[in-house]
Design an enzyme around this catalytic site. Structure first.
Site, short mmCIF file in Angstrom:
data_model
loop_
_atom_site.label_atom_id
_atom_site.label_comp_id
_atom_site.label_asym_id
_atom_site.label_seq_id
_atom_site.Cartn_x
_atom_site.Cartn_y
_atom_site.Cartn_z
N GLY A 1 0.84 -1.19 0.00
CA GLY A 1 0.00 0.00 0.00
C GLY A 1 0.88 1.24 0.00
N GLY B 1 -0.45 4.59 0.00
CA GLY B 1 -1.21 5.81 0.30
C GLY B 1 -0.39 6.65 1.25
N ALA C 1 0.08 6.57 4.51
CA ALA C 1 0.90 5.84 5.48
C ALA C 1 2.02 5.08 4.75
CB ALA C 1 0.04 4.90 6.29
N HIS D 1 -20.19 8.69 8.07
CA HIS D 1 -19.96 10.12 7.90
C HIS D 1 -21.29 10.81 7.63
CE1 HIS D 1 -18.44 13.88 6.37
NE2 HIS D 1 -17.23 13.53 6.73
N ARG E 1 -19.16 13.09 14.36
CA ARG E 1 -19.78 12.41 13.22
C ARG E 1 -20.83 11.39 13.61
NH1 ARG E 1 -14.29 11.54 9.64
NH2 ARG E 1 -14.22 13.69 8.95
N ARG F 1 -13.72 8.29 15.10
CA ARG F 1 -12.60 9.15 14.76
C ARG F 1 -13.05 10.59 14.57
NH1 ARG F 1 -10.76 11.18 10.16
NH2 ARG F 1 -12.01 9.87 8.78
N LEU G 1 -5.76 11.68 8.24
CA LEU G 1 -4.53 12.07 7.55
C LEU G 1 -3.41 12.17 8.57
CD1 LEU G 1 -5.94 14.85 5.18
CD2 LEU G 1 -5.55 12.45 4.68
#
Lengths: 640, 219, 253
Positions: free
Chosen positions: A43, A45, A47, A269, A333, A438, A444
């Protein structure tokens, strides 16, 4: 069966200094020594790219894998709102301690204190790093960095680049990664799906991949493997995740002994564009930052068919402002989502499906002017208009909650290592920092904290104690076995020869998961899910159809390989949600709520991380990591 | 990176084309200034050409550079055109919307202009320098069969200059882009001045065959 | 609505492709273009035929994965819109829609409408970064940047690397892509130190990758889904000229 004694390995000591001290005591390698080791990162992305780049800078030889054509296509790119950092540039009383506390509280006291504090501490370095890379954050006229307040907090600590913060941060990490590719310290494997992990003497030493262009099954060995494979929201079929985001790498690791923690903690969300019809392939998020200036409302009357602009102020119910006078439209959220579901379930939802609420900018436009709104949210408004064919400057937006992020993931210790030695998990793919919910602009932050500032240190420490392989060991029997198993499974899939497209099965799975393991869960619903999911599994293995060859580009096969793991994951989510007889954060069990319909946490019995072990033919087995809170007082979350 | 490498890259060649192109455009202005003497009558024009001839050596140097500029402009243009043909796999697959014809046809108009220049030199320039046979310069231009005495020559001349103007319409703005003038405070002035080169100067050239080739003959 | 599709089918990079016709009926004009493609593919799968391969991922217009030629335009007829954000209402009933992959020597076809754009990554690798290691960064607010420069840099950096500029260009030039990165970094003090070297290297890589040269037709910006402007190309040229001049002067020293 293996027994796990889950211990976070967080050092003792004072909260404020423990990471610094711990970090200084970790074993270090010089670049020459590091050059002897090979690291696999899955991966690329936020991270994965940041970890790959940093490890390469330290001297490690990194082999990075992605199913995308380029690291720049990872789904981190779609994050809109921003990234939190406790810089206190606005002098509004922000601090590391406050960000720490907000994150713990936002996560409804189901995350690990030490990890969260470290995250808050590192947040400051992230901004420095990104600015140095040339990330064009928004600035004030004075030339300094601008901040805004975001999702459920009362200070302005969110750094942003219009509505494309994720894109700009990812391009920053991608540029750092590209620099190491040029130096040949990183080898990037594009269009490769990771299909299994290989253990040698119980340590992660390699992977099995499928080359998506020619279908070749390949094995790769390394000294450690780092998973940066993101979240699994696509188990719901419809989510705001990219189409190919999947759980396969994590699930394969899970099957090889990495415990899966809190799988049912999935974030809904509140501000997405509502579903329009059955052909919908994915959901589009409208940044939460919109709630800074938008007001959420529904008509007071049920089934009110009038146009929104025709409904007078007195007949509107600004329900968030009514129920939560202090936080109003900025409640976290999970709260905003659940309240939206509630008013729609009452029959006051709007739009053709009745599953939507208004997000109204009229007041902000009147007070601050249309130009102000355009400058701040222009691209989001354009995007909304393009998708819905409605002009949000003139008529309120329609929004509805959608699955967006998964707090759950592979269990990791303070070093971000899973229960498999030498297998690390970073970013959204681990469970560590967000507890049961979260906060906005924290994903991010976590991805980059793990990638730039945590795993490079802890992985180096781990490697310093390992003898480097110094050679390719893919000729070992463990690799051959894993490869054969993968090939057999692909053959089995190719031979099913049924009548359904993989997407159709996936959609059916998604509906069950959304209805029963979604915004509100009940014991009976979860038991139904547990009886229905095996049927889906059967349908999948008997009814799907994958035309073409597996030795070629075959996007149906790619999907099938992912959906097969989603089905197994869905079952685990139901077990997890059923085990947790409380409501906390995004996990809302209808049986456990206060008289005011708020989540009722049970700290006495459930103040733990639920980490599950895989078992082929039995129910998954639960291991608990008790959470200790030495620096914060457990409180009932209140946003009134 | 070596300067040679920098100047032979795709961008380097473009910069060379822009510079040579602009210099050629300036030359055109000078050339037109001379041509307009035709309207002052035979004596004035012949006197002007004689003046130029008296410069002798200097004029040869200038001509040398002129040929060099035209040559390198055309050479770079051709190399880039070949590279571009190769880069585009399917020649017809590109977007025609929102772009100007002038830009897309620059290579074509440039080629026609090149053919025109070749004939221009082999007729006017050759005659003026080596093959006057007692004719006056004025006569060569306005009456002879290589000049506007021939309607075919006049028409070819008009068409070629019009295409040259069209070539410059793209060329001048393109040079502004290539030399990085776009986006600076000079962009506006530059764009305003560009019309002189792609419209007014070519119009000046065209006015000559129109007058001497057609109108003057009728009245 | 009903539509008639003509789609480029090519089973791999090494085989020849052909156009095949497909008809879809009763398509809801409010679905997205890629959702229409999903419907077609599910239909093909059920008929045991090979579905059409195309790249896509975020379906929010930001990842840059999607993109193919629709009736001769990269990403289709709507301005500033990627294919995934295009809706069927942009087409009329019974319209003929031609789908082809992005055509460029540097973008080899992988299958059907999917092309390989890794050449872009190699251009970035050759210099599209600021050379700073993790942990070496100074305090963020020690660098002050005028808002207008930061905003301009953002506009350049908004490029999604989809390759539409190359497909739109009659020369398959990658100038808009390359210049967007050059200008993003050259507008910021962090990126300026390496500026001269960066532009020379990135242009050299762009040429090596076989992209054509820019003839300033402007098709790239006109078709760019993120409206990356021509001014970026001018900025690259400026940087390139100053890079050339400084290399010339260095020689003399």
């Amino acid at each position: 069966m293996t027994e796990f004694n889950l211990f976070s390995k967080a050092p003792n000591g004072e909260l404020h200094t423990k990471w610094e001290e711990y970090k200084n005591n970790l074993k270090k390698l010089t670049p020459e020594e590091a050059n002897k080791y090979k690291v696999i990162v899955i991966g690329t992305g936020l991270a994965g790219a940041s970890a790959s780049a940093t490890l390469a800078e330290q001297g490690f030889n990194v082999h990075a894998f992605s199913f995308h054509e380029s690291p720049r296509r990872a789904h981190s790119i779609a994050a809109q709102g921003g990234i939190n950092a406790a810089k206190n540039y606005k002098s509004d009383g922000d601090s590391v301690m406050r960000l720490f506390y907000d994150t713990i509280k936002g996560g409804d006291f189901r995350s690990r204190e030490d990890n969260v504090y470290r995250l808050a501490e590192i947040s400051k370095n992230i901004i420095d790093q990104c600015v140095a890379q040339g990330v064009p954050f928004a600035r004030e006229y004075g030339g300094l960095l601008d901040n805004r307040s975001f999702g459920g907090v009362q200070v302005s600590r969110t750094f942003y680049a219009r509505g494309q913060t994720g894109q700009q941060l990812l391009l920053g990490a991608y540029s750092a990664l590209s620099r190491q590719m040029e130096k040949k310290k990183v080898v990037f494997y594009s269009r490769h799906d990771m299909l299994d992990i290989v253990l040698v003497n119980r340590k992660a030493k390699g992977i099995v991949t499928r080359n998506l262009v020619n279908g070749k099954i390949e094995t790769h060995s390394a000294d450690i493997v780092i998973l940066a494979t993101g979240g699994y929201s696509n188990v719901y079929y419809l989510s705001t995740n990219a189409m190919a985001s999947n759980v396969t790498a994590n699930w394969r690791a899970h099957r090889k002994g990495a415990l899966f923690a809190n799988p049912s903690f999935t974030q809904i969300h509140p501000t997405c564009i509502p579903v329009k019809n059955d052909f919908q392939s994915k959901l589009t998020l409208m940044s939460e930052s919109l709630r800074n200036d938008g007001r959420v409302w529904v008509p007071q009357k049920k089934n009110d068919q009038r146009r929104p602009t025709e409904i007078p102020e007195g007949e509107r119910d600004y329900y968030l402002e009514r129920i939560y006078p202090a936080f109003g439209n900025l409640v976290p959220r999970d709260v905003a989502s659940r309240r939206a579901k509630e008013v729609c379930d009452e029959g006051r939802g709007i739009g053709p499906t009745g599953f939507a609420v208004y997000l109204d900018f009229q007041k902000a436009i009147d007070e601050k002017g249309e130009d102000f709104i355009r400058e701040k949210y222009g691209n989001l408004f354009d995007m909304y208009q393009n998708i819905t064919n409605e002009n949000p400057y003139e008529t309120p937006m329609k929004i509805y909650p959608a699955v967006h992020y998964t707090m759950g993931g592979l269990w990791v210790d303070y070093n971000l290592m899973t229960t498999v030695e030498g297998l690390f998990s970073i970013g959204e793919s681990n469970f560590s920092d967000h507890g049961a919910n979260r906060l906005g602009a924290s994903a991010l932050m976590q991805g980059l904290a793990d990638g730039y500032f945590v795993v490079p240190h802890t992985a180096m420490d781990f490697l310093a104690k390992e003898t480097p392989l110094m050679k390719d060991i893919t000729d070992r029997p463990e690799f051959k076995e894993a490869k054969d198993k993968t090939e057999n499974e692909i053959n089995k899939l190719m031979m099913v020869d049924g009548k359904m497209a993989v997407d159709e099965v996936h959609r059916e799975l998604g509906k069950i998961v959304w209805d029963k393991i979604g915004m509100a869960r009940t014991e009976s619903g979860l038991r139904e899910a547990l009886s229905e999911i095996p049927k889906i599994k059967e349908k999948f293995w008997n009814n799907i159809s994958i035309p073409g060859s597996d030795k070629d580009v075959n996007q149906e096969l790619e999907k099938a390989l992912r959906v097969k793991d989603f089905i197994e994951l869905a079952e685990l989510m139901a077990f997890d949600a059923l085990d947790r007889n409380e409501s906390c954060g995004a996990h809302f069990r209808e049986e456990y709520q206060t008289e005011e319909n708020e989540a009722e946490r049970n700290d006495k019995d459930f103040k733990y991380v639920a980490a599950w072990d895989y078992s082929e033919n039995e129910n998954p087995k639960l291991f608990r990591e008790e959470l200790k809170y030495n620096n914060v007082k457990l409180k009932t979350r209140s946003y009134k | 990176m070596s300067i040679l490498k920098l100047l032979t890259s795709s961008v380097g060649r473009k910069i060379l084309m822009a510079i040579t192109g602009l210099l050629l455009a300036f030359f055109m202005a000078f050339h037109l200034f001379g041509n307009l003497f035709l309207f002052l009558g035979e004596e004035a024009f012949n006197a002007y050409v004689n003046k130029l001839h008296q410069l002798g050596f200097l004029i040869r140097i200038a001509e040398f550079f002129l040929v060099l500029f035209v040559g390198s402009h055309a050479y770079s243009g051709t190399l880039l055109w070949l590279k571009n043909r190769k880069a585009k796999k399917v020649i017809s697959s590109y977007s025609k919307a929102n772009t100007s014809n002038a830009a897309r046809s620059a290579a074509f108009t440039g080629s026609i202009v090149f053919i025109f220049l070749a004939t221009h030199w082999s007729t006017f320039w050759y005659k003026f320098n080596f093959d006057l046979q007692g004719m006056s310069y004025y006569y060569v231009v306005t009456e002879s069969s290589v000049g506007f005495g021939s309607p075919a020559v006049s028409i070819f001349y008009i068409v070629a200059i019009a295409l040259l103007g069209y070539h410059l319409k793209h060329g001048i703005t393109s040079a502004g882009q290539t030399l990085g003038i776009v986006g600076t405070k000079y962009e506006k002035i530059y764009n305003n001045l560009s019309a002189i080169f792609w419209f007014w100067i070519p119009l000046g050239f065209i006015s000559i065959p129109i007058w001497f080739g057609f109108i003057a003959r009728v009245i | 609505m009903n539509i008639n599709l003509k789609i480029w089918r090519q089973s791999s990079g090494s085989t020849k492709g052909i156009l095949k016709s497909y008809r879809l009926e009763n398509i809801d004009p409010n679905i997205s273009f890629l959702e229409m493609m999903d419907i077609l593919n599910i239909k093909l799968v059920k008929e045991k035929k090979d579905p059409v391969a195309f790249d896509h991922d975020c379906r929010e217009g930001i990842c840059g994965s999607c993109g193919f030629m629709i009736n001769g335009s990269p990403h289709g007829p709507q301005k500033a819109t990627t294919v995934c954000q295009l809706h069927m209402r942009a087409f009329s009933n019974e319209e003929d829609i031609l789908l082809e992959p992005f055509r460029a020597e540097s973008f080899p076809v992988i299958k059907d409408l999917s092309v390989d754009r890794k050449a872009f990554d190699r251009i970035i690798s050759s210099g599209g970064y600021v050379s700073t290691n993790t942990g070496e960064a100074p305090e963020a607010n020690s660098i002050s940047i005028k808002k207008e420069y930061a905003d301009e840099a953002f506009l350049s950096s908004a490029c999604i690397g989809c390759g539409a500029c190359v497909a739109a260009c009659k020369n398959s030039s990658a100038m808009l892509f390359t210049s967007a990165k050059v200008s993003h970094l050259s507008l910021l003090p962090q990126g300026q130190k390496e500026g001269k070297d960066r532009v020379a290297k990135m242009v050299a890589t762009m040429d090596e990758e076989g992209f054509g040269s820019c003839t300033n037709t402007g098709a790239c910006s006109a078709e760019c889904p993120k409206e990356i402007g021509q001014v970026n190309i001018a900025r690259l040229n400026q940087e390139y000229i100053s890079s050339s001049l400084s290399s010339l002067l260095k020689k003399k020293e």
